[in-house]
Design an enzyme around this catalytic site. Structure first.
Site, PDB file in Angstrom:
ATOM      1  N   CYS A  57      37.354  49.841  13.965  1.00 22.45           N
ATOM      2  CA  CYS A  57      38.621  50.470  14.322  1.00 22.45           C
ATOM      3  C   CYS A  57      39.738  49.938  13.434  1.00 22.45           C
ATOM      4  O   CYS A  57      39.845  48.727  13.234  1.00 22.45           O
ATOM      5  CB  CYS A  57      38.927  50.149  15.787  1.00 22.45           C
ATOM      6  SG  CYS A  57      40.540  50.693  16.292  1.00 22.45           S
ATOM      7  N   CYS A  97      45.640  45.883  18.703  1.00 17.92           N
ATOM      8  CA  CYS A  97      45.955  46.615  19.932  1.00 17.92           C
ATOM      9  C   CYS A  97      45.783  45.747  21.178  1.00 17.92           C
ATOM     10  O   CYS A  97      46.193  46.139  22.256  1.00 17.92           O
ATOM     11  CB  CYS A  97      45.114  47.875  20.050  1.00 17.92           C
ATOM     12  SG  CYS A  97      43.504  47.616  20.784  1.00 17.92           S
ATOM     13  N   CYS A 155      40.018  45.231  21.812  1.00 16.34           N
ATOM     14  CA  CYS A 155      38.726  44.693  21.358  1.00 16.34           C
ATOM     15  C   CYS A 155      38.898  43.371  20.624  1.00 16.34           C
ATOM     16  O   CYS A 155      39.021  43.349  19.399  1.00 16.34           O
ATOM     17  CB  CYS A 155      38.065  45.684  20.418  1.00 16.34           C
ATOM     18  SG  CYS A 155      37.616  47.216  21.204  1.00 16.34           S
ATOM     19  N   CYS A 208      39.841  56.047  20.094  1.00 17.43           N
ATOM     20  CA  CYS A 208      39.461  54.659  20.364  1.00 17.43           C
ATOM     21  C   CYS A 208      37.936  54.538  20.309  1.00 17.43           C
ATOM     22  O   CYS A 208      37.227  55.330  20.925  1.00 17.43           O
ATOM     23  CB  CYS A 208      39.994  54.271  21.737  1.00 17.43           C
ATOM     24  SG  CYS A 208      39.331  52.739  22.356  1.00 17.43           S
ATOM     25  N   GLN A 257      33.423  50.940  38.158  1.00 23.34           N
ATOM     26  CA  GLN A 257      33.048  50.180  36.959  1.00 23.34           C
ATOM     27  C   GLN A 257      33.245  51.044  35.711  1.00 23.34           C
ATOM     28  O   GLN A 257      32.937  52.237  35.739  1.00 23.34           O
ATOM     29  CB  GLN A 257      31.579  49.742  37.054  1.00 23.34           C
ATOM     30  CG  GLN A 257      31.288  48.823  38.233  1.00 23.34           C
ATOM     31  CD  GLN A 257      31.745  47.389  38.024  1.00 23.34           C
ATOM     32  OE1 GLN A 257      32.184  47.007  36.934  1.00 23.34           O
ATOM     33  NE2 GLN A 257      31.671  46.583  39.063  1.00 23.34           N
ATOM     34  N   TYR A 313      34.509  43.107  48.835  1.00 20.60           N
ATOM     35  CA  TYR A 313      35.202  43.680  47.676  1.00 20.60           C
ATOM     36  C   TYR A 313      34.355  44.865  47.185  1.00 20.60           C
ATOM     37  O   TYR A 313      33.928  44.915  46.034  1.00 20.60           O
ATOM     38  CB  TYR A 313      35.379  42.662  46.543  1.00 20.60           C
ATOM     39  CG  TYR A 313      36.044  41.356  46.929  1.00 20.60           C
ATOM     40  CD1 TYR A 313      37.428  41.226  46.799  1.00 20.60           C
ATOM     41  CD2 TYR A 313      35.313  40.274  47.392  1.00 20.60           C
ATOM     42  CE1 TYR A 313      38.051  40.020  47.131  1.00 20.60           C
ATOM     43  CE2 TYR A 313      35.924  39.070  47.737  1.00 20.60           C
ATOM     44  CZ  TYR A 313      37.284  38.957  47.603  1.00 20.60           C
ATOM     45  OH  TYR A 313      37.883  37.765  47.917  1.00 20.60           O
ATOM     46  N   GLU A 373      36.754  46.344  51.840  1.00 17.55           N
ATOM     47  CA  GLU A 373      37.559  46.633  50.653  1.00 17.55           C
ATOM     48  C   GLU A 373      39.010  46.834  51.070  1.00 17.55           C
ATOM     49  O   GLU A 373      39.290  47.360  52.144  1.00 17.55           O
ATOM     50  CB  GLU A 373      36.971  47.898  49.993  1.00 17.55           C
ATOM     51  CG  GLU A 373      37.879  48.678  49.086  1.00 17.55           C
ATOM     52  CD  GLU A 373      38.258  47.943  47.802  1.00 17.55           C
ATOM     53  OE1 GLU A 373      37.411  47.270  47.210  1.00 17.55           O
ATOM     54  OE2 GLU A 373      39.434  48.044  47.423  1.00 17.55           O
ATOM     55  N   ASP A 378      32.047  40.653  45.055  1.00 18.44           N
ATOM     56  CA  ASP A 378      32.370  41.170  43.709  1.00 18.44           C
ATOM     57  C   ASP A 378      33.890  41.232  43.566  1.00 18.44           C
ATOM     58  O   ASP A 378      34.481  42.304  43.505  1.00 18.44           O
ATOM     59  CB  ASP A 378      31.740  42.567  43.547  1.00 18.44           C
ATOM     60  CG  ASP A 378      31.937  43.148  42.152  1.00 18.44           C
ATOM     61  OD1 ASP A 378      32.484  42.441  41.275  1.00 18.44           O
ATOM     62  OD2 ASP A 378      31.558  44.306  41.933  1.00 18.44           O
ATOM     63  N   CYS A 411      33.616  38.828  37.248  1.00 16.35           N
ATOM     64  CA  CYS A 411      34.116  39.279  35.940  1.00 16.35           C
ATOM     65  C   CYS A 411      34.932  38.185  35.268  1.00 16.35           C
ATOM     66  O   CYS A 411      35.614  38.441  34.287  1.00 16.35           O
ATOM     67  CB  CYS A 411      34.893  40.581  36.064  1.00 16.35           C
ATOM     68  SG  CYS A 411      36.163  40.542  37.322  1.00 16.35           S
TER      69      CYS A 411
HETATM   70  N1  SAH Z   1      31.877  46.205  43.991  1.00 19.30           N
HETATM   71  C1  SAH Z   1      32.740  47.285  43.545  1.00 19.30           C
HETATM   72  C2  SAH Z   1      34.169  46.893  43.274  1.00 19.30           C
HETATM   73  C3  SAH Z   1      34.439  45.616  42.520  1.00 19.30           C
HETATM   74  S1  SAH Z   1      36.079  45.427  41.890  1.00 19.30           S
HETATM   75  C4  SAH Z   1      32.120  47.971  42.332  1.00 19.30           C
HETATM   76  O1  SAH Z   1      31.174  47.467  41.722  1.00 19.30           O
HETATM   77  O2  SAH Z   1      32.587  49.067  41.981  1.00 19.30           O
HETATM   78  C5  SAH Z   1      36.895  44.472  43.078  1.00 19.30           C
HETATM   79  C6  SAH Z   1      37.366  45.246  44.272  1.00 19.30           C
HETATM   80  O3  SAH Z   1      37.996  44.325  45.156  1.00 19.30           O
HETATM   81  C7  SAH Z   1      38.404  46.327  43.985  1.00 19.30           C
HETATM   82  O4  SAH Z   1      37.965  47.541  44.541  1.00 19.30           O
HETATM   83  C8  SAH Z   1      39.669  45.829  44.709  1.00 19.30           C
HETATM   84  O5  SAH Z   1      40.457  46.875  45.242  1.00 19.30           O
HETATM   85  C9  SAH Z   1      39.084  44.965  45.810  1.00 19.30           C
HETATM   86  N2  SAH Z   1      39.909  43.885  46.371  1.00 19.30           N
HETATM   87  C10 SAH Z   1      40.854  43.146  45.753  1.00 19.30           C
HETATM   88  N3  SAH Z   1      41.331  42.204  46.596  1.00 19.30           N
HETATM   89  C11 SAH Z   1      40.670  42.338  47.765  1.00 19.30           C
HETATM   90  C12 SAH Z   1      40.714  41.645  49.017  1.00 19.30           C
HETATM   91  N4  SAH Z   1      41.535  40.619  49.212  1.00 19.30           N
HETATM   92  N5  SAH Z   1      39.891  42.048  50.000  1.00 19.30           N
HETATM   93  C13 SAH Z   1      39.041  43.084  49.813  1.00 19.30           C
HETATM   94  N6  SAH Z   1      38.956  43.778  48.653  1.00 19.30           N
HETATM   95  C14 SAH Z   1      39.758  43.416  47.631  1.00 19.30           C
END
Ligand code: SAH
Length: 482
Positions: A75, A81, A84, A169, A294, A323, A344, A410, A437
């Protein structure tokens, strides 16, 4: 090290990469961060800024390179930017770095015993280009080469609010370019101004696009500074966008605030459905604009397969997916479990999750909306006392032993809330599957869970962000007294 002075030239061996892809070299234990330099290189660099324990330098020359894996970025704005940060590093080297990063964090910061963990090789991408299914481009007016004021889309120059014009991109799905160019031409034809940050005037702030990999459906959302888009302009926008194959949902979002947050609170469906539909494995999902999804569809399947494998379900387990977003992992695991609870914080995501359960005919999941750290303790208490969340559930009053057999978390990059880790400790599942992550916050939380009797058993990194520096991994923890 106070001998170093600004503008001084030094010779430096680069031995590591920082979180933003910058090379790190050491002089008598003093760390110097050098953008664009790679481990394996010996460079000349000019000192730009010195702090007490570390400093920043600018690379002026590469003197020697041993197996550094430097490649020509694809790129033209790579390194400018802010996206990357690793495009100048060969992909196999990117993978090796990410794998090493996860291990180092867990061992150094998480107190994990390197010898007792099964370190599985990172899942890399077959084609680490054009993989992203989500784009958020800022739109501004800028002078073109003839001095005309034109709407441009692109990326912010790092740490500034200036835009480098880009539509093409190299990590985005190709449909993004087509849509961006079309929206920009619509703005010109219809005299729709872009947002002006300084005066807080103008209209179009961002274009937000999502593409569903398996169905080809596309969602386009224009983020506006006010509601002042004329009916004719709306009609012209819909007429243009609906010519593109796959466009299934067009939204306007109104964000009148002076803020860096992209989406405002108000959503207006301009055309089509309120969601797009995608598939991961055999499960179908509806995705709303506000819901997390994702960004790398091919790797998401490998990520969820890893979660499934680590959970090691045999059909009788009670599983928690904390989450949970739109319930992707919950539904992926439901077929192998007795019951799955998903939690969530975003209401639209939970609406998606409930609908997604119906869409796939999955009945053994329940979703709850709120901060996990606040509502999981309450849910656990209710289940303990009634046998289930739903009071009318038939096994009401029956003492259940398995409140939680497997807990999947997550969280966003900041990791799990401390109060939630305490609750998980009290729920005492046999296994915790931690999807992370950010390996630094993973390591911090693993240490906390270690004090509650959980040991890391297996780790697998999955590359979700080819060419970028972010690192995704899945970590299996076992309760040691189980
Ligand atoms: N497991 C899902 C989302 C992961 S991303 C997947 O793979 O798609 C993390 C998620 O946590 C997001 O959707 C975000 O809105 C949520 N989140 C952030 N803070 C939170 C909290 N305190 N309690 C519950 N969920 C939360």
């Amino acid at each position: 090290m106070d001998m170093l002075k600004k503008n001084q030239e030094v010779t430096l061996r680069i031995d590591d990469l920082g979180n933003n892809g910058e090379g790190i070299g050491h002089m008598d234990g003093y760390a110097l961060f050098v953008k664009g330099a790679l481990p394996g290189e010996i460079i000349r660099a000019k000192i730009m800024r010195c702090k007490k324990n570390y400093g920043f330098a600018k690379m002026t020359e590469i003197l020697q390179s041993v197996d550094a894996g430097r490649v020509e970025p694809r790129c033209p704005v790579a390194g400018k930017c802010g996206g990357c940060t690793l495009q100048h590093l060969a992909y196999e080297k990117q993978l090796a770095y990410k794998q090493k990063k996860v291990m180092e964090c867990l061992v150094r910061l998480g107190g994990v015993d390197e010898e007792t963990v099964e370190w599985l090789p990172i899942y890399g991408m077959d084609e680490p280009w054009h993989y992203r299914n989500k784009a958020q481009f800022p739109i501004r007016m800028q002078k073109d080469e003839w001095g005309e004021n034109c709407p441009v889309s692109g990326f912010y120059v790092e740490r500034t609010h200036n835009i480098i014009p880009v539509t093409d991109c190299v990590i985005q799905h190709p449909c993004m370019k087509e849509i961006l160019e079309l929206v920009l031409s619509w703005m010109q034809e219809q005299h729709v101004p872009a947002y002006d940050e300084e005066n807080h005037s103008g209209l179009v702030r961002h274009i937000y696009i999502r593409h569903a990999h398996y169905t080809g459906q596309i969602m386009v959302c224009l983020v506006l500074n006010s509601r002042e888009l004329h009916p004719e302009q709306r009609k012209a926008l819909v007429a243009k966008l609906t010519q593109i194959h796959g466009v299934a949902s067009i939204f306007l979002n109104i964000n009148p605030k002076q803020t860096n947050v992209i989406l405002g609170e108000e959503m207006e469906l301009l055309w089509g459905e309120e969601y797009i539909e995608d598939r991961i494995g055999d499960i179908h999902y509806h995705i709303s604009p506000q819901s997390f999804y994702q960004v790398n569809p091919m790797q998401t399947e490998k990520l969820y397969q890893t979660v499934l494998e680590f959970a090691g379900l045999s059909g009788g387990e009670t599983v928690w997916d904390l989450y949970c977003g739109i319930g992707t992992i919950s539904l992926f695991l439901a077929g192998g479990a007795k019951k799955v609870y998903g939690v969530e914080i975003v209401p639209e995501a939970i609406q998606n999750a409930r609908k997604n359960a119906c869409l796939n005919g999955i009945g053994n999941v329940e979703f709850a909306c709120g901060p996990a750290e606040e509502i999981v303790p309450k849910m656990a208490e209710k289940i303990r006392s009634t046998g289930n969340l739903m009071a009318e559930e038939e096994n009401r009053g029956v003492a259940r032993t398995g409140l939680a057999d497997v807990v999947v978390v997550d969280p966003p990059r900041k990791g799990c809330d401390g109060a939630l880790l305490d609750t998980i400790g009290e729920m005492a599942p046999d296994k915790i599957v931690y999807v992370s992550c950010d390996p630094a916050t993973l390591a911090r939380d693993v240490k906390v869970l270690g004090a509650k009797g959980y040991r890391v058993n297996k780790v697998r990194a999955v590359d979700m962000f080819g060419q970028g520096g972010h690192v995704e991994s899945v970590c299996l923890l076992h309760r040691t007294d189980s």
